[in-house]
Design a protein around this motif. Structure first.
Motif, PDB file in Angstrom:
ATOM      1  N   TYR A 143       0.832  -1.194   0.000  1.00 57.54           N
ATOM      2  CA  TYR A 143       0.000   0.000   0.000  1.00 57.54           C
ATOM      3  C   TYR A 143       0.872   1.252   0.000  1.00 57.54           C
ATOM      4  O   TYR A 143       2.076   1.199   0.272  1.00 57.54           O
ATOM      5  CB  TYR A 143      -0.907   0.024   1.239  1.00 57.54           C
ATOM      6  CG  TYR A 143      -1.812  -1.175   1.358  1.00 57.54           C
ATOM      7  CD1 TYR A 143      -3.001  -1.253   0.639  1.00 57.54           C
ATOM      8  CD2 TYR A 143      -1.481  -2.238   2.196  1.00 57.54           C
ATOM      9  CE1 TYR A 143      -3.836  -2.348   0.754  1.00 57.54           C
ATOM     10  CE2 TYR A 143      -2.314  -3.344   2.316  1.00 57.54           C
ATOM     11  CZ  TYR A 143      -3.483  -3.396   1.603  1.00 57.54           C
ATOM     12  OH  TYR A 143      -4.302  -4.484   1.712  1.00 57.54           O
ATOM     13  N   SER A 153      -1.948   6.901   7.121  1.00 53.18           N
ATOM     14  CA  SER A 153      -3.016   6.518   6.204  1.00 53.18           C
ATOM     15  C   SER A 153      -2.523   5.436   5.254  1.00 53.18           C
ATOM     16  O   SER A 153      -1.331   5.376   4.928  1.00 53.18           O
ATOM     17  CB  SER A 153      -3.493   7.728   5.398  1.00 53.18           C
ATOM     18  OG  SER A 153      -4.066   8.697   6.243  1.00 53.18           O
ATOM     19  N   ASP A 198      -3.249   4.135   1.518  1.00 53.71           N
ATOM     20  CA  ASP A 198      -3.891   4.535   0.260  1.00 53.71           C
ATOM     21  C   ASP A 198      -4.883   5.668   0.497  1.00 53.71           C
ATOM     22  O   ASP A 198      -5.983   5.686  -0.077  1.00 53.71           O
ATOM     23  CB  ASP A 198      -4.593   3.344  -0.397  1.00 53.71           C
ATOM     24  CG  ASP A 198      -3.618   2.321  -0.967  1.00 53.71           C
ATOM     25  OD1 ASP A 198      -2.406   2.631  -1.039  1.00 53.71           O
ATOM     26  OD2 ASP A 198      -4.057   1.218  -1.333  1.00 53.71           O
ATOM     27  N   THR A 246      -6.557   6.431   3.259  1.00 52.29           N
ATOM     28  CA  THR A 246      -7.554   6.202   4.306  1.00 52.29           C
ATOM     29  C   THR A 246      -6.868   6.116   5.661  1.00 52.29           C
ATOM     30  O   THR A 246      -5.971   5.290   5.836  1.00 52.29           O
ATOM     31  CB  THR A 246      -8.326   4.890   4.052  1.00 52.29           C
ATOM     32  OG1 THR A 246      -8.964   4.969   2.774  1.00 52.29           O
ATOM     33  CG2 THR A 246      -9.371   4.666   5.130  1.00 52.29           C
ATOM     34  N   TYR A 280      -5.643   5.092   9.201  1.00 52.18           N
ATOM     35  CA  TYR A 280      -5.550   3.718   9.673  1.00 52.18           C
ATOM     36  C   TYR A 280      -5.094   3.619  11.124  1.00 52.18           C
ATOM     37  O   TYR A 280      -5.639   2.855  11.911  1.00 52.18           O
ATOM     38  CB  TYR A 280      -4.606   2.960   8.740  1.00 52.18           C
ATOM     39  CG  TYR A 280      -3.881   1.788   9.339  1.00 52.18           C
ATOM     40  CD1 TYR A 280      -4.566   0.641   9.746  1.00 52.18           C
ATOM     41  CD2 TYR A 280      -2.499   1.811   9.487  1.00 52.18           C
ATOM     42  CE1 TYR A 280      -3.891  -0.444  10.286  1.00 52.18           C
ATOM     43  CE2 TYR A 280      -1.815   0.722  10.016  1.00 52.18           C
ATOM     44  CZ  TYR A 280      -2.510  -0.389  10.422  1.00 52.18           C
ATOM     45  OH  TYR A 280      -1.841  -1.442  10.957  1.00 52.18           O
ATOM     46  N   SER A 303     -11.112  10.096  10.932  1.00 49.33           N
ATOM     47  CA  SER A 303     -12.240  10.223  10.000  1.00 49.33           C
ATOM     48  C   SER A 303     -13.294   9.145  10.206  1.00 49.33           C
ATOM     49  O   SER A 303     -13.797   8.530   9.259  1.00 49.33           O
ATOM     50  CB  SER A 303     -11.740  10.177   8.541  1.00 49.33           C
ATOM     51  OG  SER A 303     -10.840  11.226   8.297  1.00 49.33           O
ATOM     52  N   THR A 304     -13.619   8.902  11.479  1.00 51.02           N
ATOM     53  CA  THR A 304     -14.648   7.921  11.792  1.00 51.02           C
ATOM     54  C   THR A 304     -15.528   8.462  12.910  1.00 51.02           C
ATOM     55  O   THR A 304     -15.411   9.629  13.296  1.00 51.02           O
ATOM     56  CB  THR A 304     -14.013   6.565  12.185  1.00 51.02           C
ATOM     57  OG1 THR A 304     -15.052   5.588  12.281  1.00 51.02           O
ATOM     58  CG2 THR A 304     -13.255   6.647  13.483  1.00 51.02           C
TER      59      THR A 304
END
Length: 242
Positions: free
Chosen positions: A90, A129, A131, A133, A135, A189-190
């Motif tokens: 990734y 992150s 890719d 997103t 993590y 971002s959740t």
């Protein structure tokens, strides 16, 4: 043999690794292939067995753990997130969400360390992150013994060496399942309340002096980045278990 030389022998043996390999070559052959002595090869195999790479049985050849390349990221070994993300195929990205120098105060409900009250630390909050997103998120506390200009993007074990001179030899790690708080949820971002794995770890040197404390949370990991632990199974004769 110096530790760095022994590590080099281990690296040479691992370079011979093959997913199709059913047994490793004999000790004399490994010594020939690696350019090391048989004693060095024997010690390297002991260390590789302790780390779950091989299984040795009296009277037979050494068998490699063929599942090991596919287990994901090993939490029983130190790692750099960016390197492990890239190794899994990734694209990593590191964002420093915060960095500052502060003094640890008594009674702070957010503290997770055992450093003395009043300790001056370099604190960082980093987000990795995969890719693009988010993590993983880590908060690091590095005791400041030296007045140095620190780059918060560097790995915490490198910051410790620069800030307090501790070459970290061990980490003690605690793993918990927690509900994500609002501040960390926003950075990842959740949503708040999402269940996550939280790892708290202390890195310290051979003299027991703390190089850093860290606290990390991760959202669901993509393939190849799941946390894995390889542990040896010991069979005791006459002992039953469930």
């Amino acid at each position: 043999m110096a530790t760095t030389d022994q590590d080099a022998v281990i690296d040479r043996i691992l370079a011979l690794w093959s997913g199709d390999l059913e047994t490793l070559p004999s000790e004399p052959r490994l010594a020939e292939l690696t350019g090391a002595s048989r004693a060095s090869v024997r010690e390297a195999l002991v260390r590789l067995e302790e780390r779950g790479y091989v299984h040795r049985t009296q009277g037979t050849r050494t068998t490699p753990n063929r599942r090991l390349p596919h287990v994901g990221r090993r939490i029983d070994e130190q790692f750099d997130h960016s390197l492990s993300i890239r190794a899994a195929g990734y694209e990593p990205r590191l964002e420093v969400a915060a960095s500052d120098v502060r003094v640890l105060l008594p009674g702070d409900p957010h503290r997770y360390d055992d450093l003395p009250d009043g300790t001056r630390v370099f604190r960082t909050v980093k987000v990795w992150s995969v890719d693009g997103t988010p993590y993983a998120l880590a908060e690091d506390l590095v005791p400041l013994v030296r007045d140095v200009d620190l780059d918060p993007h560097r790995p915490v074990f490198e910051l410790a060496e620069e800030a307090n001179g501790i070459h970290v030899a061990w980490e003690t790690l605690w793993v918990d399942a927690v509900a994500l708080d609002a501040a960390r949820a926003e950075l990842l971002s959740t949503e708040p309340g999402v269940p996550v794995v939280e790892m708290t770890y202390c890195g310290y040197g051979t003299g027991d002096t703390v190089g850093y404390w860290s606290r990390e949370v991760q959202v669901a990991a993509p393939a190849g980045l799941r946390n894995a632990l390889i542990r040896r199974v010991r069979h005791e004769r006459g002992v039953s278990g469930s």
